[in-house]
Scaffold this active site. Structure first.
Site, PDB file in Angstrom:
ATOM      1  N   LYS A 129       0.719  -1.271  -0.078  1.00 41.72           N
ATOM      2  CA  LYS A 129       0.149   0.070  -0.083  1.00 41.72           C
ATOM      3  C   LYS A 129       0.839   1.287  -0.045  1.00 41.72           C
ATOM      4  O   LYS A 129       0.426   2.199  -0.705  1.00 41.72           O
ATOM      5  CB  LYS A 129      -0.982   0.086   1.354  1.00 41.72           C
ATOM      6  CG  LYS A 129      -1.926  -1.029   1.146  1.00 41.72           C
ATOM      7  CD  LYS A 129      -3.107  -1.075   2.262  1.00 41.72           C
ATOM      8  CE  LYS A 129      -4.191  -2.021   1.991  1.00 41.72           C
ATOM      9  NZ  LYS A 129      -3.687  -3.445   1.555  1.00 41.72           N
ATOM     10  N   LYS A 164      -8.671   2.155   4.834  1.00 38.11           N
ATOM     11  CA  LYS A 164      -8.063   0.820   4.996  1.00 38.11           C
ATOM     12  C   LYS A 164      -6.803   0.585   5.822  1.00 38.11           C
ATOM     13  O   LYS A 164      -5.726   1.682   6.092  1.00 38.11           O
ATOM     14  CB  LYS A 164      -7.791   0.407   3.369  1.00 38.11           C
ATOM     15  CG  LYS A 164      -6.684   1.128   2.887  1.00 38.11           C
ATOM     16  CD  LYS A 164      -6.860   0.738   1.319  1.00 38.11           C
ATOM     17  CE  LYS A 164      -6.078   1.314   0.285  1.00 38.11           C
ATOM     18  NZ  LYS A 164      -6.260   0.996  -1.238  1.00 38.11           N
ATOM     19  N   ARG A 214      -6.486  -5.080 -12.050  1.00 35.01           N
ATOM     20  CA  ARG A 214      -5.372  -5.613 -11.730  1.00 35.01           C
ATOM     21  C   ARG A 214      -4.569  -5.677 -12.895  1.00 35.01           C
ATOM     22  O   ARG A 214      -4.795  -6.633 -13.922  1.00 35.01           O
ATOM     23  CB  ARG A 214      -5.275  -7.112 -11.009  1.00 35.01           C
ATOM     24  CG  ARG A 214      -4.127  -7.821 -11.074  1.00 35.01           C
ATOM     25  CD  ARG A 214      -2.944  -7.077 -10.181  1.00 35.01           C
ATOM     26  NE  ARG A 214      -3.388  -6.949  -8.976  1.00 35.01           N
ATOM     27  CZ  ARG A 214      -3.361  -7.626  -8.076  1.00 35.01           C
ATOM     28  NH1 ARG A 214      -3.020  -9.014  -8.006  1.00 35.01           N
ATOM     29  NH2 ARG A 214      -3.680  -7.410  -6.602  1.00 35.01           N
ATOM     30  N   ARG A 229     -11.720  -6.249 -11.533  1.00 34.00           N
ATOM     31  CA  ARG A 229     -12.703  -6.927 -10.399  1.00 34.00           C
ATOM     32  C   ARG A 229     -13.843  -6.066 -10.029  1.00 34.00           C
ATOM     33  O   ARG A 229     -13.675  -5.075  -9.421  1.00 34.00           O
ATOM     34  CB  ARG A 229     -11.573  -7.352  -9.311  1.00 34.00           C
ATOM     35  CG  ARG A 229     -10.625  -8.225  -9.757  1.00 34.00           C
ATOM     36  CD  ARG A 229      -9.319  -8.330  -8.639  1.00 34.00           C
ATOM     37  NE  ARG A 229      -8.764  -7.051  -8.762  1.00 34.00           N
ATOM     38  CZ  ARG A 229      -7.614  -6.370  -8.253  1.00 34.00           C
ATOM     39  NH1 ARG A 229      -7.117  -7.325  -7.310  1.00 34.00           N
ATOM     40  NH2 ARG A 229      -6.957  -5.436  -8.041  1.00 34.00           N
ATOM     41  N   ARG A 237     -16.238  -3.177  -2.503  1.00 27.73           N
ATOM     42  CA  ARG A 237     -14.860  -3.700  -2.710  1.00 27.73           C
ATOM     43  C   ARG A 237     -14.817  -4.677  -3.876  1.00 27.73           C
ATOM     44  O   ARG A 237     -15.975  -5.504  -4.269  1.00 27.73           O
ATOM     45  CB  ARG A 237     -14.534  -4.473  -1.615  1.00 27.73           C
ATOM     46  CG  ARG A 237     -14.177  -3.785  -0.256  1.00 27.73           C
ATOM     47  CD  ARG A 237     -13.998  -4.622   0.750  1.00 27.73           C
ATOM     48  NE  ARG A 237     -15.112  -5.323   1.008  1.00 27.73           N
ATOM     49  CZ  ARG A 237     -15.213  -6.458   2.003  1.00 27.73           C
ATOM     50  NH1 ARG A 237     -13.968  -6.498   2.837  1.00 27.73           N
ATOM     51  NH2 ARG A 237     -16.472  -7.052   2.197  1.00 27.73           N
ATOM     52  N   ASP A 277      -2.648  -2.159  -9.059  1.00 24.90           N
ATOM     53  CA  ASP A 277      -4.157  -1.807  -8.759  1.00 24.90           C
ATOM     54  C   ASP A 277      -4.404  -0.602  -9.249  1.00 24.90           C
ATOM     55  O   ASP A 277      -4.041   0.345  -8.840  1.00 24.90           O
ATOM     56  CB  ASP A 277      -4.580  -2.304  -7.476  1.00 24.90           C
ATOM     57  CG  ASP A 277      -4.578  -3.716  -7.006  1.00 24.90           C
ATOM     58  OD1 ASP A 277      -4.216  -4.477  -7.958  1.00 24.90           O
ATOM     59  OD2 ASP A 277      -4.638  -4.054  -5.991  1.00 24.90           O
ATOM     60  N   GLU A 285      -2.530   0.746  -5.413  1.00 27.86           N
ATOM     61  CA  GLU A 285      -1.599  -0.338  -4.791  1.00 27.86           C
ATOM     62  C   GLU A 285      -0.542  -0.786  -5.741  1.00 27.86           C
ATOM     63  O   GLU A 285      -0.797  -0.822  -7.079  1.00 27.86           O
ATOM     64  CB  GLU A 285      -2.330  -1.344  -4.224  1.00 27.86           C
ATOM     65  CG  GLU A 285      -3.059  -1.180  -2.755  1.00 27.86           C
ATOM     66  CD  GLU A 285      -3.722  -2.342  -2.211  1.00 27.86           C
ATOM     67  OE1 GLU A 285      -3.072  -3.354  -2.477  1.00 27.86           O
ATOM     68  OE2 GLU A 285      -4.743  -2.166  -1.276  1.00 27.86           O
ATOM     69  N   ASN A 287       1.494  -4.417  -5.882  1.00 25.77           N
ATOM     70  CA  ASN A 287       1.636  -5.445  -5.324  1.00 25.77           C
ATOM     71  C   ASN A 287       2.744  -6.224  -5.785  1.00 25.77           C
ATOM     72  O   ASN A 287       2.995  -6.540  -6.914  1.00 25.77           O
ATOM     73  CB  ASN A 287       0.389  -6.640  -5.771  1.00 25.77           C
ATOM     74  CG  ASN A 287      -1.091  -5.785  -5.094  1.00 25.77           C
ATOM     75  OD1 ASN A 287      -1.380  -6.264  -3.975  1.00 25.77           O
ATOM     76  ND2 ASN A 287      -1.662  -5.083  -5.797  1.00 25.77           N
TER      77      ASN A 287
END
Length: 320
Positions: A129, A164, A214, A229, A237, A277, A285, A287
């Site tokens: 993050k 978050k 993603r 997503r 979410r 993301d 984000e 990842n």
């Protein structure tokens, strides 16, 4: 090549969608030998090298929802990580103290000649993050703080926000607070714990209804398709673990621009595989621990993500 996967227990793999399984299957198809261990199997002793108790795997050719007999153990051994051609760190988050310690052992193995992907140093330097803080030109307005007052001020300015925890995964612990501020105090207490825990707060990006995308970057280059997503029902979410629907689609111009800007920078730091993301045109984000969505993208588009990854792995090993 002899490839060691440092990953979660094999019994937990969901082979119909697991990206590590997709990597293994493609590597085996090319004749590479597969080996597995968990972070708990790593060890070091004075005078020796970082080693692991490993299992040699043979794939059975079976996969799918509920399939457990997708592999057999061909043998077990304790070997130095430097004895493998490639070590792939695929342990899922959380990035807790044990994960941190594992990266130090893997870093020592690198110094002894092991080839580790992603680089242990890079894993430590890019918390998923917080890594976006280096690239504010691509992010939504963001606050990282332990101050409840600062969170309230951020809400007063932006009116519609997402809160978050920094150590969450799969959409865990994500809250939206709209202009009315309903439950903001309770949410701050839950996440902030009287100032004991740092919280990330971001201005809400309404394009989330079209999906939390993603974007995979392999060897510094973007995969041409992403997985959007999409939140279902009243859910905010889009994470697949939170019930989001995964829809593969070509990269947008902004997706590609972000990936092409970050890809070479991150690859130069030893990050062979990255999952960005993106919501709308905003980066949320980065990842690096165990990016997923290989199989969903391949199944829906025909683009073989696992083959792309093994191509990059083979090239990286050959270049060392």
């Amino acid at each position: 090549m002899r490839i060691l996967f440092v990953a979660d227990p094999l019994s937990t793999f969901k082979t119909h969608k697991d990206s590590t399984f997709a990597m293994m299957r493609e590597a085996a198809r090319r004749g590479h030998s597969l080996h597995h261990c968990g972070p708990e199997d790593l060890s070091w002793v004075t005078g020796g090298k970082v080693s692991a108790h490993t299992q040699a795997l043979t794939l059975t050719g079976r996969s799918g929802a509920g399939v457990k007999d997708w592999y057999t153990v061909a043998g077990e051994a304790t070997e130095a990580l430097a004895a493998f051609d490639a070590v792939i760190m695929r342990k899922d988050p959380p990035f807790d103290s044990e994960y941190f310690y594992a990266t130090h052992l893997l870093g020592r193995a690198e110094a002894e000649g092991a080839r580790v992907f992603n680089s242990p140093q890079a894993l430590r330097d890019h918390p998923e993050k917080l890594a976006i803080l280096e690239f504010p030109q691509f992010t939504s307005p963001t606050l990282v703080t332990r101050s409840a007052a600062a969170i309230r001020a951020f809400h007063a300015e932006h009116r519609d926000i997402i809160l978050k925890p920094l150590d969450g995964m799969g959409g865990m612990g994500i809250f939206r607070v709209r202009e009315d501020g309903l439950n903001l105090g309770s949410i701050i207490e839950t996440l902030n714990r009287d100032g004991a825990q740092t919280v990330m707060v971001q201005r809400y990006v309404p394009e989330i209804v079209q999906g939390d995308k993603r974007v995979l970057v392999i060897g510094g280059q973007p995969v041409p398709y992403c997985l959007a997503r999409i939140p279902q029902g009243s859910e905010i979410r889009g994470n697949l673990a939170a019930g989001g629907k995964g829809v593969a689609q070509p990269l947008s111009d902004s997706d590609r621009a972000i990936a092409e800007a970050l890809g070479p920078v991150l690859a130069a730091r030893g990050l062979l595989l990255v999952g960005l993301d993106v919501i709308g045109d905003r980066l949320t984000e980065i990842n690096v621990t165990s990016p997923t969505c290989f199989q969903e993208i391949t199944d829906q588009t025909g683009f073989d993500v696992a083959a792309c990854f093994i191509d990059a792995l083979e090239a990286a090993v050959a270049a060392r």
